[in-house]
Scaffold this motif. Structure first.
Motif, PDB file in Angstrom:
ATOM      1  N   GLY A 148      -1.109   5.611  -0.093  1.00 49.77           N
ATOM      2  CA  GLY A 148      -0.926   4.179  -0.290  1.00 49.77           C
ATOM      3  C   GLY A 148      -2.263   3.506  -0.500  1.00 49.77           C
ATOM      4  O   GLY A 148      -2.380   2.290  -0.573  1.00 49.77           O
TER       5      GLY A 148
ATOM      6  N   GLN B 267       0.857  -1.182   0.000  1.00 49.81           N
ATOM      7  CA  GLN B 267       0.000   0.000   0.000  1.00 49.81           C
ATOM      8  C   GLN B 267       0.892   1.230   0.000  1.00 49.81           C
ATOM      9  O   GLN B 267       1.184   1.775  -1.058  1.00 49.81           O
ATOM     10  CB  GLN B 267      -0.997  -0.060   1.159  1.00 49.81           C
ATOM     11  CG  GLN B 267      -2.037  -1.179   0.903  1.00 49.81           C
ATOM     12  CD  GLN B 267      -3.055  -1.334   1.998  1.00 49.81           C
ATOM     13  OE1 GLN B 267      -3.534  -0.374   2.568  1.00 49.81           O
ATOM     14  NE2 GLN B 267      -3.411  -2.581   2.311  1.00 49.81           N
TER      15      GLN B 267
ATOM     16  N   LEU C  72      -9.540  -4.129  -6.741  1.00 46.49           N
ATOM     17  CA  LEU C  72      -8.238  -4.620  -6.259  1.00 46.49           C
ATOM     18  C   LEU C  72      -7.728  -3.755  -5.106  1.00 46.49           C
ATOM     19  O   LEU C  72      -7.401  -4.260  -4.027  1.00 46.49           O
ATOM     20  CB  LEU C  72      -7.227  -4.627  -7.417  1.00 46.49           C
ATOM     21  CG  LEU C  72      -5.829  -5.159  -7.079  1.00 46.49           C
ATOM     22  CD1 LEU C  72      -5.877  -6.633  -6.711  1.00 46.49           C
ATOM     23  CD2 LEU C  72      -4.866  -4.917  -8.241  1.00 46.49           C
ATOM     24  N   THR C  73      -7.678  -2.436  -5.325  1.00 46.88           N
ATOM     25  CA  THR C  73      -7.148  -1.572  -4.265  1.00 46.88           C
ATOM     26  C   THR C  73      -8.139  -1.435  -3.112  1.00 46.88           C
ATOM     27  O   THR C  73      -7.727  -1.255  -1.965  1.00 46.88           O
ATOM     28  CB  THR C  73      -6.772  -0.185  -4.828  1.00 46.88           C
ATOM     29  OG1 THR C  73      -7.867   0.322  -5.593  1.00 46.88           O
ATOM     30  CG2 THR C  73      -5.550  -0.279  -5.718  1.00 46.88           C
TER      31      THR C  73
ATOM     32  N   CYS D 185       0.499  -1.138   6.864  1.00 42.13           N
ATOM     33  CA  CYS D 185      -0.738  -0.994   6.084  1.00 42.13           C
ATOM     34  C   CYS D 185      -1.506  -2.308   6.039  1.00 42.13           C
ATOM     35  O   CYS D 185      -2.686  -2.313   5.731  1.00 42.13           O
ATOM     36  CB  CYS D 185      -0.432  -0.560   4.655  1.00 42.13           C
ATOM     37  SG  CYS D 185       0.458   0.988   4.520  1.00 42.13           S
TER      38      CYS D 185
ATOM     39  N   GLU E  46      -8.541  -5.176   3.714  1.00 43.58           N
ATOM     40  CA  GLU E  46      -7.639  -6.090   4.433  1.00 43.58           C
ATOM     41  C   GLU E  46      -6.778  -5.324   5.439  1.00 43.58           C
ATOM     42  O   GLU E  46      -6.576  -5.770   6.570  1.00 43.58           O
ATOM     43  CB  GLU E  46      -6.745  -6.827   3.423  1.00 43.58           C
ATOM     44  CG  GLU E  46      -7.529  -7.845   2.580  1.00 43.58           C
ATOM     45  CD  GLU E  46      -6.848  -8.163   1.251  1.00 43.58           C
ATOM     46  OE1 GLU E  46      -5.649  -7.844   1.082  1.00 43.58           O
ATOM     47  OE2 GLU E  46      -7.524  -8.728   0.365  1.00 43.58           O
ATOM     48  N   GLY E  47      -6.274  -4.171   5.024  1.00 40.26           N
ATOM     49  CA  GLY E  47      -5.441  -3.366   5.926  1.00 40.26           C
ATOM     50  C   GLY E  47      -6.218  -2.888   7.131  1.00 40.26           C
ATOM     51  O   GLY E  47      -5.719  -2.909   8.264  1.00 40.26           O
TER      52      GLY E  47
ATOM     53  N   LEU F 170      -6.761  -5.817   9.459  1.00 38.18           N
ATOM     54  CA  LEU F 170      -5.540  -6.181  10.190  1.00 38.18           C
ATOM     55  C   LEU F 170      -5.246  -5.200  11.320  1.00 38.18           C
ATOM     56  O   LEU F 170      -4.851  -5.602  12.420  1.00 38.18           O
ATOM     57  CB  LEU F 170      -4.352  -6.281   9.225  1.00 38.18           C
ATOM     58  CG  LEU F 170      -4.291  -7.667   8.584  1.00 38.18           C
ATOM     59  CD1 LEU F 170      -3.576  -7.644   7.257  1.00 38.18           C
ATOM     60  CD2 LEU F 170      -3.624  -8.667   9.527  1.00 38.18           C
TER      61      LEU F 170
ATOM     62  N   ILE G  65      -8.978 -13.128   4.703  1.00 36.13           N
ATOM     63  CA  ILE G  65      -9.891 -11.978   4.735  1.00 36.13           C
ATOM     64  C   ILE G  65     -10.634 -11.930   3.405  1.00 36.13           C
ATOM     65  O   ILE G  65     -10.011 -11.888   2.347  1.00 36.13           O
ATOM     66  CB  ILE G  65      -9.137 -10.649   4.966  1.00 36.13           C
ATOM     67  CG1 ILE G  65      -8.345 -10.709   6.276  1.00 36.13           C
ATOM     68  CG2 ILE G  65     -10.122  -9.470   4.981  1.00 36.13           C
ATOM     69  CD1 ILE G  65      -7.434  -9.516   6.516  1.00 36.13           C
TER      70      ILE G  65
ATOM     71  N   SER H  38     -10.010  -3.908  -1.984  1.00 34.47           N
ATOM     72  CA  SER H  38      -9.815  -5.080  -1.108  1.00 34.47           C
ATOM     73  C   SER H  38      -8.539  -4.913  -0.290  1.00 34.47           C
ATOM     74  O   SER H  38      -8.479  -5.340   0.860  1.00 34.47           O
ATOM     75  CB  SER H  38      -9.810  -6.383  -1.917  1.00 34.47           C
ATOM     76  OG  SER H  38      -8.733  -6.406  -2.828  1.00 34.47           O
ATOM     77  N   SER H  39      -7.531  -4.258  -0.845  1.00 36.79           N
ATOM     78  CA  SER H  39      -6.315  -3.996  -0.063  1.00 36.79           C
ATOM     79  C   SER H  39      -6.627  -3.110   1.136  1.00 36.79           C
ATOM     80  O   SER H  39      -6.139  -3.348   2.245  1.00 36.79           O
ATOM     81  CB  SER H  39      -5.252  -3.308  -0.927  1.00 36.79           C
ATOM     82  OG  SER H  39      -4.744  -4.211  -1.884  1.00 36.79           O
ATOM     83  N   GLN H  40      -7.435  -2.077   0.905  1.00 40.53           N
ATOM     84  CA  GLN H  40      -7.780  -1.193   2.023  1.00 40.53           C
ATOM     85  C   GLN H  40      -8.586  -1.932   3.070  1.00 40.53           C
ATOM     86  O   GLN H  40      -8.408  -1.729   4.268  1.00 40.53           O
ATOM     87  CB  GLN H  40      -8.588  -0.003   1.518  1.00 40.53           C
ATOM     88  CG  GLN H  40      -7.749   0.979   0.752  1.00 40.53           C
ATOM     89  CD  GLN H  40      -8.250   2.382   0.986  1.00 40.53           C
ATOM     90  OE1 GLN H  40      -8.130   2.911   2.085  1.00 40.53           O
ATOM     91  NE2 GLN H  40      -8.820   2.979  -0.018  1.00 40.53           N
TER      92      GLN H  40
ATOM     93  N   ALA I 190      -4.103  -2.697 -11.641  1.00 44.51           N
ATOM     94  CA  ALA I 190      -2.928  -2.543 -10.769  1.00 44.51           C
ATOM     95  C   ALA I 190      -2.515  -1.076 -10.706  1.00 44.51           C
ATOM     96  O   ALA I 190      -2.765  -0.298 -11.626  1.00 44.51           O
ATOM     97  CB  ALA I 190      -1.782  -3.403 -11.284  1.00 44.51           C
ATOM     98  N   ARG I 191      -1.867  -0.722  -9.617  1.00 42.31           N
ATOM     99  CA  ARG I 191      -1.533   0.688  -9.365  1.00 42.31           C
ATOM    100  C   ARG I 191      -0.670   1.323 -10.448  1.00 42.31           C
ATOM    101  O   ARG I 191       0.256   0.690 -10.951  1.00 42.31           O
ATOM    102  CB  ARG I 191      -0.745   0.802  -8.054  1.00 42.31           C
ATOM    103  CG  ARG I 191      -1.605   0.600  -6.859  1.00 42.31           C
ATOM    104  CD  ARG I 191      -0.750   0.406  -5.622  1.00 42.31           C
ATOM    105  NE  ARG I 191      -1.571  -0.239  -4.617  1.00 42.31           N
ATOM    106  CZ  ARG I 191      -2.121   0.403  -3.579  1.00 42.31           C
ATOM    107  NH1 ARG I 191      -1.859   1.661  -3.363  1.00 42.31           N
ATOM    108  NH2 ARG I 191      -2.895  -0.233  -2.742  1.00 42.31           N
TER     109      ARG I 191
ATOM    110  N   LYS J 155      -2.198 -10.016   0.479  1.00 44.93           N
ATOM    111  CA  LYS J 155      -1.765  -9.923  -0.917  1.00 44.93           C
ATOM    112  C   LYS J 155      -0.305 -10.355  -1.063  1.00 44.93           C
ATOM    113  O   LYS J 155       0.082 -10.867  -2.117  1.00 44.93           O
ATOM    114  CB  LYS J 155      -1.970  -8.493  -1.413  1.00 44.93           C
ATOM    115  CG  LYS J 155      -3.437  -8.039  -1.298  1.00 44.93           C
ATOM    116  CD  LYS J 155      -4.063  -7.875  -2.657  1.00 44.93           C
ATOM    117  CE  LYS J 155      -5.567  -7.921  -2.642  1.00 44.93           C
ATOM    118  NZ  LYS J 155      -6.227  -6.783  -2.047  1.00 44.93           N
TER     119      LYS J 155
END
Lengths: 165, 763
Positions: free
Chosen positions: B492, A107, B649-650, A145, B656-657, B660, B698, B652-654, B44-45, A150
């Motif tokens: 991020g 991130q 995609l991003t 983050c 998951e973060g 956590l 997750i 799901s990253s947020q 993707a980013r 992933k």
């Protein structure tokens, strides 16, 4: 080889960094992280905790991941150091870098160079890690983050175990 | 014609008024069913390569010739008057360029509530002096030579004690923010409890949670005699620009702030720090670049935290589960300098349709560590208590905890009575329950082996509307590629990527042809701070407006080339098309040589007749080892309504973060403080942030439905919601597993073992 040097006198140290021979003149108390970042301007590795807790400073020394924030540069004399800048060949990214990008395994990205190098070292040693081995070997690299899910996906996509090899 | 409008802006529940410049919208909202080409795709980013190759330059990577390095000396005492400071030895060390402290600083005022160097100091870690030297090591060595004489004063570390009448005074105005508790009432609380068939009560505590960004707070400043450039690891480049300019009495146009890459922020990186302003004034005076990076200990004790709370809750309900009364009192320990309070009572006030409600919030000053916003400030703490209490109520009523929540669902905002623009809470319940198989799992009999599994859930409400002012420009380049320009930030979260997606969609260009320049006050127009889950819904709509403006210009140009009427021209995938003819834009631009197209757009105000909120629910499976007390979160199903999903995609990253960090808050993270106010775990070794070994499975299940009343994208924020319900869902799952309710977060292994021993469970 043991060398006796005074702590406040600069000494010449030869390092092989990303395949290039580099000579730096440094106080013997200086850590590898700082020498790489400051003297050689390789800022891809980060110093975050300064006491080998977080892994943001991870580089490979003779293929082994080390915490460069507590490794004396002097101890790396004559050894081969790989930083994140040396992982890709020109514009061709290393497969681990590609997997991190495809799987969104970062991130903010501050821990990423360390994560990628730790995973690279693991896959060199064990091309078919299972998820448990990935977790075990990557647990020295913190990601605040929380990109862990992933990172595991990226790792499993590269593992021969996943591909049935 | 554009209009100047004054509009209400909400950020994390705090409302301000802002002017914004509103043009006639060039876009209408993408409908729920609208087929989109780029938006909504898991792309993707755009800056993935930079982040994966070490090319990304963070603030701490900035190195300039003749750079001077700043470091703080911090107080070892929680409350002490500084009698004298002898810095003569440090001042005489070769290479030491400046030593600053309370007795030699020309202007010591830092903010409305604090000085740069406080006297008396008010927590262990308060800044006492700063040294600027030619190297970091030299600055550290110089600090060690400074002699400070302290006169120790009485101190109070705990919020509830500090709120008592005879407590040691923390500030000259007393120990409560605003001098009194904040209260809120609706209905009649006594009548509500009288109507209740069942009443549950609980006292909850939550420990501090420390942001622990891997990049500590940091800046680098360079003054060239005309322009002061500040690199800062910040969520708000414009805010830093204003503050630094004011501090140095420079015109704002002479300060440039850059935050290209930010190594974690999570709420703690708003506004200029003491280090920023001291570095700026030192760079200005010395005419040398200055770098000031907090060390890890400084970051952990002085850069903010989610404040510890103690919360008293009492719920009353009818037999069928209908809430009749809710009473909540909290004491929140914000340290000595807070100017606002985390909204701990927010979830109690907003989540359920309870008619009788009373909250009392004590925001208490203590000689403890300073408060800073941390991802959903107040709501993480408040939801842990409220949603644990709801679970207890459900068990007492012998009701399904999910059913209890559905019973008390509020279709309108329970305070204002206004409708929501959208509310996907019931969908999130349904989707989450389905994914985790709630019906089966909640009926599972309690296990009696060494490892016992349980399932629990909790809900979430939060803001995330986005707001003006936010402006963007689109520059169409000579090769018919385009660049998004706006002074926003990418923490991020993937801001850059979604802005490119929005621009590509609206312009009709391929995603790969869009670039983005953000986080530089000199490049982009104003876009506000990145926080409060505001960025996508604030800046995104402005980018779409700017892209629509540019696209109209492109259609006019293409019409001339294609010899067609403008209304017949459309742009698809970089090609201008009209009834049987087409021409790539790149070819048109090649012929036009230096033609420049610039589109501009602004974020218009939110609809005033509605409330905008994000909603969600999380379902968690845990395994408790009754011999070791270890709790493992095995699986989290996170179902949230944040309107349209721009990039799954991003997102799901947020999610998951957030989950956590929620797991950290629930099980691992807490400050350990001794009786003298010293933090014993001010590092990343003894302060436990989750590692990859702690990461469960997750699963992100977004209720991906455009909020067509909210803004032209149909989006709501997503950064904060996922951290909110995690801790309560975990605590509820633990109860399901072993029949023990924990009221104190984090639920560490020692607490589990104590409880198991009391219950005579396990070994």
């Amino acid at each position: 080889m043991t060398r006796i040097v005074k702590s406040d006198e600069r000494v010449a140290v030869e390092l092989t960094v990303n395949g290039e021979r580099e000579r730096v003149y440094i106080e013997p108390t200086r850590f590898l992280a700082e020498v790489l970042r400051h003297d050689l301007a390789l800022t891809g590795l980060k110093v975050s905790c300064g006491m080998a807790n977080c892994g943001a400073c991870t580089v490979l020394v003779d293929g082994m991941p080390v915490y460069s924030c507590i490794t004396l540069a002097l101890d790396c004399e004559g050894r081969s150091i790989t930083t994140i800048e040396g992982l890709s060949q020109g514009n061709d990214l290393h497969p681990v870098q590609r997997a991190f990008i495809e799987h969104d395994a970062f991130q903010c990205g501050f821990c990423t160079s360390g994560q990628i190098l730790s995973m690279t070292a693991l896959l060199e040693k064990n091309p078919t890690p299972d998820e448990g081995e990935l977790r075990h070997n990557m647990s020295g690299n913190l990601c605040r983050c929380g990109a862990y899910v992933k990172i595991l996906q990226a790792g499993m996509s590269l593992s021969g175990a996943e591909r049935g090899e | 014609m554009p209009k100047l409008v004054k509009t209400k802006v909400e950020n994390e529940g705090r409302v301000t008024e802002e002017f914004t410049w509103v043009e006639t919208p060039k876009t209408t909202v993408w409908d729920v069913e609208e087929e989109l080409r780029v938006v909504g795709k898991p792309i993707a980013r755009v800056d993935g390569v930079e982040r994966a190759t070490g090319a990304a330059k963070y603030t701490t990577d900035i190195q300039l010739p003749r750079m001077v390095h700043g470091k703080f000396l911090r107080s070892p005492h929680p409350h002490a008057r500084i009698v004298s400071i002898d810095a003569s030895e440090a001042e005489q060390m070769p290479g030491v360029r400046a030593v600053l402290h309370a007795f030699n600083l020309a202007s010591n005022r830092f903010s409305s509530t604090r000085d740069f160097f406080q006297n008396p100091v008010r927590f262990v870690g308060d800044e006492v002096a700063a040294v600027f030297a030619d190297s970091d090591n030299l600055a550290r060595a110089a600090l060690k030579t400074i002699r400070v004489e302290y006169e120790l004063l009485p101190y109070v570390l705990d919020a509830e004690s500090a709120a008592q009448e005879n407590a040691p005074q923390v500030t000259p105005n007393g120990n409560l923010l605003d001098g009194k508790p904040s209260t809120y009432t609706r209905g009649d609380i006594e009548k509500g409890f009288a109507q209740a068939d069942v009443i549950v009560e609980g006292v909850f505590t939550t420990n501090a949670q420390i942001h622990s960004s891997l990049e500590t707070h940091a800046c680098a400043v360079d003054w060239d005699g005309k322009m002061l450039t500040v690199w800062e690891s910040t969520q708000d480049v414009e805010g830093i620009k204003d503050r630094v300019a004011r501090h140095l009495k420079l015109d704002k146009t002479r300060v440039r702030v850059i935050a290209s890459y930010i190594g974690g922020a999570f709420g703690a990186k708003f506004g200029a720090g003491k280090y920023t302003l001291l570095a700026a004034q030192t760079a200005y005076q010395l005419k040398r670049p200055v770098r000031f990076v907090l060390d890890r200990r400084g970051e952990q004790i002085a850069a903010g935290q989610r404040s510890p709370t103690k919360q008293y809750l009492k719920l009353g309900a009818k037999k069928d589960g209908t809430l009749t009364a809710l009473e909540m009192t909290h004491y929140t320990n914000v340290g000595a300098y807070a100017t606002w309070s985390p909204f701990v009572e927010g979830p109690a006030r907003e989540l359920y349709a309870c008619p009788n409600l009373q909250t009392t919030g004590y925001t208490v000053f203590t000689h403890s560590f300073p408060f800073a916003a941390f991802r959903a400030p107040g709501f993480v703490e408040g939801t842990f208590a409220l949603e644990s209490m709801m679970d207890e109520l459900a068990h007492k009523l012998q009701m399904d905890p999910l059913e209890l929540r559905m019973k008390n669902y509020s279709s309108v905002h329970p305070e204002s009575g206004k409708p929501f623009t959208s509310n996907g809470l019931l969908d999130a319940f349904q989707e989450g329950a389905r994914a985790i198989d709630w019906e089966t799992k909640k009926r599972r009999k309690q296990e009696d082996g060494i490892v016992r599994r349980g399932v629990g859930m909790a809900s979430q409400i939060w803001y995330g509307a986005g707001a003006p002012p936010a402006y963007a420009m689109i520059r169409v380049n000579h090769d018919a590629s385009a660049t998004v320009l706006t002074a926003s930030q990418d923490l991020g979260t993937g801001t850059k990527t979604i802005l490119c997606q929005i621009a590509a969609e609206e312009l009709g260009l391929p995603f790969e042809r869009i670039g983005v320049e953000i986080a530089d006050t000199q490049m982009g127009p104003f876009a506000g701070a990145s926080g409060g889950s505001m960025t996508a819904a604030s800046v995104g709509p402005a980018v779409r407006e700017a892209a629509a403006d540019a696209r109209e210009q492109l259609r006019h140009i293409a019409a001339t080339f294609l010899k067609k009427r403008v209304k017949d021209v459309r742009i698809e995938n970089g090609i201008a098309k009209a009834r049987g003819v087409e021409k790539p834009l790149a070819e048109i631009f090649r012929e036009l040589d230096n033609l420049q197209v610039v589109g501009h757009g602004s974020r218009y105000p939110n609809p005033s007749a509605y409330e905008i909120r994000t909603f969600g629910a999380q379902f968690v499976e845990v395994a408790v080892d009754v011999e070791t007390g270890e709790i493992r979160v095995e699986r989290v199903v996170a179902s949230h309504d944040s309107g349209r999903i721009l990039n799954p995609l991003t997102v799901s990253s947020q999610v998951e973060g957030g989950v956590l960090q929620g797991i950290g808050f629930a099980l691992l993270e807490g400050r350990v403080v001794d009786a003298s106010g010293v933090a014993l775990n001010a590092n990343l070794e003894a302060y436990h942030v989750p590692t990859i070994a702690d990461a469960p499975k997750i699963e992100t299940h977004m209720i991906d439905r455009a909020d067509v009343l909210a803004n032209n994208l149909g989006v709501k924020g997503v950064g904060e919601p996922p951290i909110i319900p995690t801790a309560a869902a975990i605590a509820n799952a633990i109860y399901d597993a072993i029949g023990v309710r924990f009221y104190d977060a984090p639920i560490t292994r020692d607490k589990v073992l104590d409880a198991l021993e009391r219950m005579e469970i396990g070994a």
